[in-house]
Design a protein around this motif. Structure first.
Motif, short mmCIF file in Angstrom:
data_model
loop_
_atom_site.label_atom_id
_atom_site.label_comp_id
_atom_site.label_asym_id
_atom_site.label_seq_id
_atom_site.Cartn_x
_atom_site.Cartn_y
_atom_site.Cartn_z
N TYR A 1 1.12 -0.86 -0.17
CA TYR A 1 0.12 -0.07 -0.18
C TYR A 1 0.81 0.66 0.28
O TYR A 1 0.67 2.10 -0.90
CB TYR A 1 -1.14 -0.20 1.44
N LEU A 2 1.70 1.34 0.84
CA LEU A 2 2.96 2.66 0.71
C LEU A 2 3.05 2.47 -0.27
O LEU A 2 3.45 3.67 -0.55
CB LEU A 2 3.83 2.26 1.93
N ALA A 3 3.95 1.94 -1.10
CA ALA A 3 4.88 1.88 -2.09
C ALA A 3 3.90 2.87 -3.45
O ALA A 3 4.26 3.74 -4.01
CB ALA A 3 4.62 0.02 -2.61
N HIS B 1 1.41 4.68 -2.43
CA HIS B 1 0.70 5.85 -1.93
C HIS B 1 2.16 6.43 -2.29
O HIS B 1 2.03 8.03 -2.72
CB HIS B 1 1.09 6.02 -0.79
N GLU B 2 3.23 6.66 -2.22
CA GLU B 2 4.74 6.90 -2.29
C GLU B 2 4.96 7.33 -3.45
O GLU B 2 4.97 8.52 -4.22
CB GLU B 2 6.20 6.12 -1.57
N GLN B 3 4.21 6.45 -4.87
CA GLN B 3 5.17 6.76 -6.20
C GLN B 3 3.52 7.96 -6.42
O GLN B 3 4.53 8.22 -7.06
CB GLN B 3 4.59 5.51 -6.77
N THR B 4 2.45 7.62 -5.93
CA THR B 4 1.81 8.94 -6.23
C THR B 4 1.78 10.16 -6.05
O THR B 4 1.66 11.29 -5.88
CB THR B 4 -0.23 8.43 -5.63
N LEU B 5 2.93 10.25 -4.81
CA LEU B 5 3.31 11.16 -4.61
C LEU B 5 4.34 12.31 -4.38
O LEU B 5 4.08 12.71 -5.29
CB LEU B 5 3.68 11.36 -2.10
N ALA B 6 5.03 11.19 -5.62
CA ALA B 6 5.83 11.35 -6.08
C ALA B 6 5.68 12.09 -7.35
O ALA B 6 6.22 13.65 -7.65
CB ALA B 6 6.76 10.31 -6.50
N GLU B 7 5.06 11.77 -8.47
CA GLU B 7 3.88 12.28 -8.83
C GLU B 7 3.29 13.57 -9.14
O GLU B 7 3.26 14.57 -9.69
CB GLU B 7 3.12 11.03 -9.99
N VAL C 1 5.43 7.47 9.05
CA VAL C 1 5.18 9.14 9.19
C VAL C 1 6.60 9.64 10.06
O VAL C 1 6.91 11.30 10.08
CB VAL C 1 4.77 8.04 11.18
N ASP C 2 7.68 9.38 10.48
CA ASP C 2 9.01 9.86 10.57
C ASP C 2 9.29 10.83 9.35
O ASP C 2 9.12 11.97 9.83
CB ASP C 2 9.75 9.35 11.60
N ILE C 3 9.15 10.21 8.52
CA ILE C 3 9.85 10.34 7.15
C ILE C 3 9.32 11.66 7.02
O ILE C 3 9.69 13.09 6.52
CB ILE C 3 10.26 9.44 6.80
N HIS C 4 7.96 11.33 7.16
CA HIS C 4 6.90 12.65 6.50
C HIS C 4 6.74 13.50 7.35
O HIS C 4 6.82 14.99 6.72
CB HIS C 4 5.49 11.72 6.10
N ASN C 5 6.85 13.80 8.32
CA ASN C 5 7.28 14.56 9.32
C ASN C 5 7.92 15.36 9.08
O ASN C 5 8.17 16.86 9.51
CB ASN C 5 6.99 14.76 10.58
N GLN C 6 9.76 15.18 9.26
CA GLN C 6 10.55 15.09 8.45
C GLN C 6 10.82 16.22 7.37
O GLN C 6 10.75 17.63 7.10
CB GLN C 6 11.89 14.92 8.60
N MET D 1 -0.29 13.14 4.81
CA MET D 1 0.15 12.50 6.62
C MET D 1 -1.62 11.90 7.00
O MET D 1 -0.81 11.24 7.42
CB MET D 1 1.12 13.75 6.98
N LEU D 2 -2.20 12.63 7.11
CA LEU D 2 -3.82 12.31 7.85
C LEU D 2 -4.01 11.38 6.75
O LEU D 2 -4.56 10.33 7.44
CB LEU D 2 -4.31 13.58 7.14
N ARG D 3 -4.01 11.26 4.92
CA ARG D 3 -4.53 10.35 5.02
C ARG D 3 -3.67 8.73 5.75
O ARG D 3 -4.83 7.35 5.40
CB ARG D 3 -4.85 10.40 3.63
N LEU D 4 -2.47 9.08 5.17
CA LEU D 4 -1.95 7.98 5.37
C LEU D 4 -2.10 7.07 6.89
O LEU D 4 -2.03 5.89 7.03
CB LEU D 4 -0.17 8.07 5.53
N SER D 5 -1.92 8.16 7.84
CA SER D 5 -2.34 7.87 9.23
C SER D 5 -3.63 6.95 9.38
O SER D 5 -3.74 6.20 10.10
CB SER D 5 -2.10 8.60 9.97
N ASP D 6 -4.55 8.30 8.70
CA ASP D 6 -5.73 6.87 9.04
C ASP D 6 -5.84 5.44 8.36
O ASP D 6 -5.70 3.99 8.49
CB ASP D 6 -7.43 7.66 7.74
N GLN D 7 -5.35 5.29 7.11
CA GLN D 7 -5.11 3.68 6.71
C GLN D 7 -3.95 2.99 7.83
O GLN D 7 -3.93 2.16 7.81
CB GLN D 7 -3.81 4.10 5.04
N ILE D 8 -2.82 3.58 8.21
CA ILE D 8 -2.20 3.14 8.96
C ILE D 8 -3.29 2.67 9.87
O ILE D 8 -2.77 0.58 10.32
CB ILE D 8 -0.90 3.33 9.48
N ASN D 9 -3.92 3.28 10.76
CA ASN D 9 -4.77 3.26 11.60
C ASN D 9 -5.35 1.85 11.54
O ASN D 9 -6.29 0.98 12.73
CB ASN D 9 -5.19 4.54 12.89
#
Length: 151
Positions: A42-44, A46-52, A101-106, A138-146
Motif C-alpha cells: 500500500y505504502l509503495a 502511495h509514495e509513487q503517487t506522491l512523487a508524481e 511517519v517520521d520521514i514524512h514529518n521531517q 499524512m492524515l490520509r496515511l495515518s488513517d490507513q495505518i490505523n
C-alpha cells in the motif's frame, strides 16, 4: 544532499518519494511479516503517487519561485540524514509505520520552515501548497495505518 533552489528542493522531494516507493516494493518482497508486506505494498503505491504529485507542482510552479535560492534557508543536509539507512526488508507493521511517519514529518517540517522563510510570495505559495499536500497525505496515511491495525 544540499538543495540550492526551490526547484532543487522539489526535485529532491519527488526523488525521496520515488526512493521510498522502490524500497517499499523491495521490502514487501523480502519481509516475512504478512501485515508488514500488505502495508508496504500500500505504502509503495502511495509514495509513487506522491512523487508524481510533487513533480506536477514543479512543472506548474512560477519560474521565479523555482529559481529562488534556498541555500541560506536550508543549512543542513536533507533526508536521509546522518547516514540513516532506510530499509523495509525487515521490521513489523508498527516499526514500518513509525519510520514512514517520521520521514514524512521531517519533510513537512522542512516545508513549513520554507513557508516561513521564502523570500518572494511566489516561492512562499509553492512551499505552502507542498506543505498542505504533505499534511493532507499524512492524515490520509495515518488513517490507513490505523485502519490496518484493526485487521
Amino acid at each position: 544532499m544540499k538543495s540550492e533552489t526551490f526547484d532543487d528542493l522539489i526535485k529532491w522531494n519527488a526523488g525521496i518519494h520515488e526512493m521510498l516507493a522502490d524500497r517499499m516494493r523491495k521490502g514487501a518482497d523480502h519481509n516475512s511479516d504478512e501485515r508488514a508486506k500488505s502495508l508496504l505494498i500500500y505504502l509503495a503505491g502511495h509514495e509513487q503517487t506522491l512523487a508524481e504529485e510533487v513533480c506536477k507542482f514543479g512543472n506548474r510552479a512560477d519560474d521565479r519561485a523555482l529559481n529562488t535560492w534556498v541555500s541560506e534557508h536550508v543549512s543542513e543536509e536533507l533526508l536521509p540524514k546522518n547516514g540513516r539507512k532506510i530499509d523495509f526488508d525487515s521490521g513489523d507493521y508498527e516499526q514500518i509505520s513509525k519510520e514512514v511517519v517520521d520521514i514524512h514529518n521531517q519533510i513537512m517540517d522542512l516545508y513549513y520552515a520554507m513557508v516561513e522563510r521564502a523570500a518572494i510570495p511566489e516561492a512562499k505559495d509553492v512551499m505552502q501548497e507542498l506543505y498542505d499536500l504533505h499534511k493532507h497525505e499524512m492524515l490520509r496515511l495515518s488513517d490507513q495505518i490505523n485502519n490496518g491495525r484493526s485487521l
